[in-house]
Design a protein around this motif. Structure first.
Motif, PDB file in Angstrom:
ATOM      1  N   ALA A  79      37.246  65.778   5.607  1.00  6.57           N
ATOM      2  CA  ALA A  79      38.706  65.823   5.761  1.00  6.57           C
ATOM      3  C   ALA A  79      39.381  66.369   4.507  1.00  6.57           C
ATOM      4  CB  ALA A  79      39.252  64.437   6.090  1.00  6.57           C
ATOM      5  N   ALA A  80      38.920  65.947   3.339  1.00  4.97           N
ATOM      6  CA  ALA A  80      39.501  66.436   2.081  1.00  4.97           C
ATOM      7  C   ALA A  80      39.213  67.925   1.902  1.00  4.97           C
ATOM      8  CB  ALA A  80      38.964  65.644   0.895  1.00  4.97           C
ATOM      9  N   PHE A  81      38.009  68.363   2.290  1.00 10.40           N
ATOM     10  CA  PHE A  81      37.674  69.779   2.186  1.00 10.40           C
ATOM     11  C   PHE A  81      38.551  70.603   3.126  1.00 10.40           C
ATOM     12  CE2 PHE A  81      34.990  73.525   3.157  1.00 10.40           C
ATOM     13  CZ  PHE A  81      34.910  74.046   1.874  1.00 10.40           C
ATOM     14  N   ALA A  82      38.770  70.108   4.341  1.00 15.66           N
ATOM     15  CA  ALA A  82      39.639  70.805   5.291  1.00 15.66           C
ATOM     16  C   ALA A  82      41.058  70.925   4.735  1.00 15.66           C
ATOM     17  CB  ALA A  82      39.649  70.081   6.630  1.00 15.66           C
ATOM     18  N   GLU A  83      41.556  69.869   4.078  1.00 14.77           N
ATOM     19  CA  GLU A  83      42.892  69.925   3.486  1.00 14.77           C
ATOM     20  C   GLU A  83      42.929  70.911   2.316  1.00 14.77           C
ATOM     21  OE1 GLU A  83      46.717  69.778   2.710  1.00 14.77           O
ATOM     22  OE2 GLU A  83      45.777  68.948   4.499  1.00 14.77           O
ATOM     23  N   LEU A  84      41.867  70.965   1.522  1.00 16.13           N
ATOM     24  CA  LEU A  84      41.788  71.940   0.433  1.00 16.13           C
ATOM     25  C   LEU A  84      41.883  73.359   0.989  1.00 16.13           C
ATOM     26  CD1 LEU A  84      41.221  72.805  -2.520  1.00 16.13           C
ATOM     27  CD2 LEU A  84      38.785  72.629  -1.961  1.00 16.13           C
ATOM     28  N   LEU A  85      41.128  73.648   2.034  1.00 14.69           N
ATOM     29  CA  LEU A  85      41.182  74.983   2.644  1.00 14.69           C
ATOM     30  C   LEU A  85      42.566  75.281   3.205  1.00 14.69           C
ATOM     31  CD1 LEU A  85      37.756  75.264   4.492  1.00 14.69           C
ATOM     32  CD2 LEU A  85      38.392  76.162   2.247  1.00 14.69           C
ATOM     33  N   ALA A  86      43.174  74.306   3.865  1.00 15.89           N
ATOM     34  CA  ALA A  86      44.519  74.500   4.418  1.00 15.89           C
ATOM     35  C   ALA A  86      45.505  74.778   3.298  1.00 15.89           C
ATOM     36  CB  ALA A  86      44.949  73.270   5.212  1.00 15.89           C
TER      37      ALA A  86
END
Length: 64
Positions: free
Chosen positions: A48-55
């Protein structure tokens, strides 16, 4: 053993094109490291944190 791959966000800008971020699928996490300093270790982010970083990176790219 983690299989590291160069991120599509690694760029050719600044630093003579030497910016390189690598990512790896880890158990229950995504690893992120600087390929030029891989011996320094890595960050382990939740999916989830990685997805937010990409976003966040995508939002920054589209900002004027």
């Amino acid at each position: 053993m983690a299989r590291w791959r160069k991120s599509s966000y690694s760029g050719g800008g600044g630093s003579g094109g030497q910016e390189c971020v690598e990512v790896a699928d880890l158990i229950d996490a995504v690893g992120v490291r600087d390929s030029r300093a891989s011996e320094a270790g890595h960050l382990a982010l939740s999916p989830a944190a990685f997805a937010e970083l990409l976003a966040s990176l995508k939002r920054d790219e589209s900002s004027p």
